[in-house]
Write a protein that holds these residues in place. Structure first.
Motif, short mmCIF file in Angstrom:
data_model
loop_
_atom_site.label_atom_id
_atom_site.label_comp_id
_atom_site.label_asym_id
_atom_site.label_seq_id
_atom_site.Cartn_x
_atom_site.Cartn_y
_atom_site.Cartn_z
N ARG A 93 68.49 -68.00 -44.94
CA ARG A 93 68.83 -67.79 -46.35
C ARG A 93 70.11 -66.96 -46.45
O ARG A 93 70.24 -65.93 -45.77
N ARG A 96 69.68 -63.13 -47.32
CA ARG A 96 68.71 -62.40 -46.50
C ARG A 96 69.16 -60.95 -46.27
O ARG A 96 70.34 -60.63 -46.34
N GLU A 151 57.10 -60.64 -40.66
CA GLU A 151 57.31 -60.78 -42.10
C GLU A 151 58.79 -61.00 -42.42
O GLU A 151 59.15 -61.87 -43.22
N HIS A 152 59.64 -60.20 -41.79
CA HIS A 152 61.08 -60.35 -42.01
C HIS A 152 61.58 -61.70 -41.51
O HIS A 152 62.31 -62.41 -42.22
N ASN A 154 60.05 -64.48 -41.05
CA ASN A 154 59.59 -65.59 -41.89
C ASN A 154 60.35 -65.64 -43.21
O ASN A 154 60.66 -66.71 -43.73
N SER A 155 60.67 -64.47 -43.75
CA SER A 155 61.29 -64.40 -45.07
C SER A 155 62.74 -64.86 -45.08
O SER A 155 63.25 -65.28 -46.12
#
Length: 326
Positions: A93, A96, A151-152, A154-155
Motif C-alpha cells: 500500500r 503504509r 499485524e503490520h 498484513n496491513s
C-alpha cells in the motif's frame, strides 16, 4: 526465457511485484519482509520453501541478491528492453507506515550475514559454511520478529484480489496492443534535446556528442520525493496521483565534465499543482563512470561556484510522465 522467445517466436510478458526498491536493489526492505513473511506462512510447498524449511530466510536472501546492484529503474528498463512490455503486480500500500525497527534490523542483519557468507563460501548452503551457527540463530530470530510483526505486515499489503485484477487488466492492454513502454517518452526527449540545444550551441554539441544518451534516457526520471530523504509520508502524499500523466517543463541544461541534468518544473494534474519535495527538481541525463546519479543534485551549487554550465531552454520543452512509486 528471452532465448526461448527468439527461437520459437513466442511472446513473454514479465510480471513483477511493484516496489520502489533501493539505490542498489529493485526491491525494498518492505517488499523483502513481505516475501519472507508469506513464505514462512505457507505449508507443503513443492520446492520445500515454506515454514518447515530451516534455511528459508537464507534462500529468500539468495533470491533477493540475484538483482543486487540494480535500482528499480534499471531493472524495469532492462526487462522492457528485452521483452517489450512489463506488468507490475501491486504489492504494498502506498500509504503504509514505516517498517518496524525490529523487522528492518533483522533484515539488515541477514543481508550483512549473507554478504559475509558469500564472500567466504560463494554459493555454498548456509548450513555448510563457517557461519552455520550464526545462520541458525538468525533464522530463529527472523521467524520470531516476523510473527511478532504479523499485524503490520498484513496491513501494508495490497489485497490479493485487487492485485490479480490489476495484473489481468494490464495483460489485457498488452494483448490489445494498448501498452506503451514507459521509456518511449524519454527516447523522444533525446531527439528534442538535440534539436533544441545542440544545433545552435557548439559547447553543448561538443559535450553531448560522445555521450550514450539513449542508454541513459531509458533510466531518466524526475524524483518528486525519496523515502530516505523525505520519509514515507511524503512519498505516500502522491498516492492519489499514481499512474496519472504529469506535465513537466524542462527549462535548462546544467552540466560539468562529470554529469548533466535538465532543470525541471512540474506542472498540474486536474488543477492540482504537483509540488516536488526535492529542493532542485531535475532529470539526470548523464553521469560519468563511478558517479552516482544522485550527485546531479549538486549541480546548482556547482553552478554558483563557477564549476558548472547552465544553458537556458527557451521556450521550455514540455513533456509528460506517468507518476510511479519506485
Amino acid at each position: 526465457i528471452e532465448g526461448m522467445c527468439r527461437s520459437t517466436q513466442a511472446s513473454a510478458v514479465p510480471v513483477i511485484p511493484d516496489s520502489e526498491g533501493t539505490d542498489s536493489n529493485p526491491f525494498s526492505l518492505d517488499a523483502l519482509a513481505v516475501f519472507m513473511f508469506r513464505v514462512l506462512q505457507r505449508v507443503n510447498h513443492p520446492g520445500n520453501l515454506d515454514k518447515s524449511s530451516p534455511n528459508a530466510g537464507f534462500v529468500l536472501l539468495m533470491f533477493y541478491h540475484l538483482y543486487d546492484g540494480k535500482n528499480r529503474t534499471e531493472f524495469e528498463s532492462e526487462l522492457i528492453e528485452r521483452f517489450g512490455s512489463l506488468v507490475k503486480m501491486p504489492l504494498l500500500r502506498p500509504d503504509r507506515s514505516s517498517l518496524p525497527d525490529p523487522v528492518r534490523l533483522i533484515l539488515e542483519e541477514g543481508i550483512n550475514l549473507y554478504r559475509l557468507h558469500t564472500n567466504a563460501h560463494g554459493r555454498l548452503e548456509s548450513t555448510k559454511g563457517s557461519y552455520g551457527k550464526e545462520w541458525v540463530k538468525w533464522e530463529k530470530q527472523l521467524r520470531e520478529v516476523l510473527i511478532g510483526s504479523a499485524e503490520h505486515l498484513n496491513s501494508i499489503q495490497v489485497p490479493f484480489e485487487s492485485a490479480v485484477k490489476q495484473v489481468s487488466e494490464q495483460l489485457q492492454n498488452i494483448i490489445k496492443g494498448e501498452y506503451t513502454p514507459p521509456s518511449t517518452e524519454m527516447r523522444k526527449l533525446g531527439t528534442i534535446i538535440f534539436a533544441a540545444l545542440v544545433e545552435n550551441n557548439p559547447k553543448v554539441k561538443s559535450f553531448l556528442k560522445d555521450k550514450d544518451m539513449e542508454h541513459n534516457l531509458k533510466k531518466a526520471h524526475l524524483t518528486l520525493a525519496h523515502k530516505r530523504s523525505h520519509g514515507v509520508t511524503a512519498v505516500a502524499s502522491y498516492g492519489h496521483l499514481l499512474h496519472q500523466k504529469v506535465p513537466v517543463e524542462l527549462t535548462a541544461l546544467l552540466f560539468t565534465d562529470e554529469m548533466a541534468a535538465l532543470e525541471a518544473e512540474v506542472g498540474s494534474v486536474d488543477g492540482e499543482k504537483v509540488i516536488p519535495k526535492n529542493e532542485w527538481p531535475h532529470v539526470t541525463l548523464w553521469t560519468g563512470e563511478k558517479i552516482a546519479a544522485k550527485e546531479a543534485n549538486r549541480l546548482p551549487q556547482l553552478l554558483l561556484e563557477g564549476k558548472a554550465i547552465r544553458i537556458e531552454i527557451n521556450p521550455p520543452i514540455i513533456i509528460s510522465g506517468e507518476l510511479e512509486f519506485y
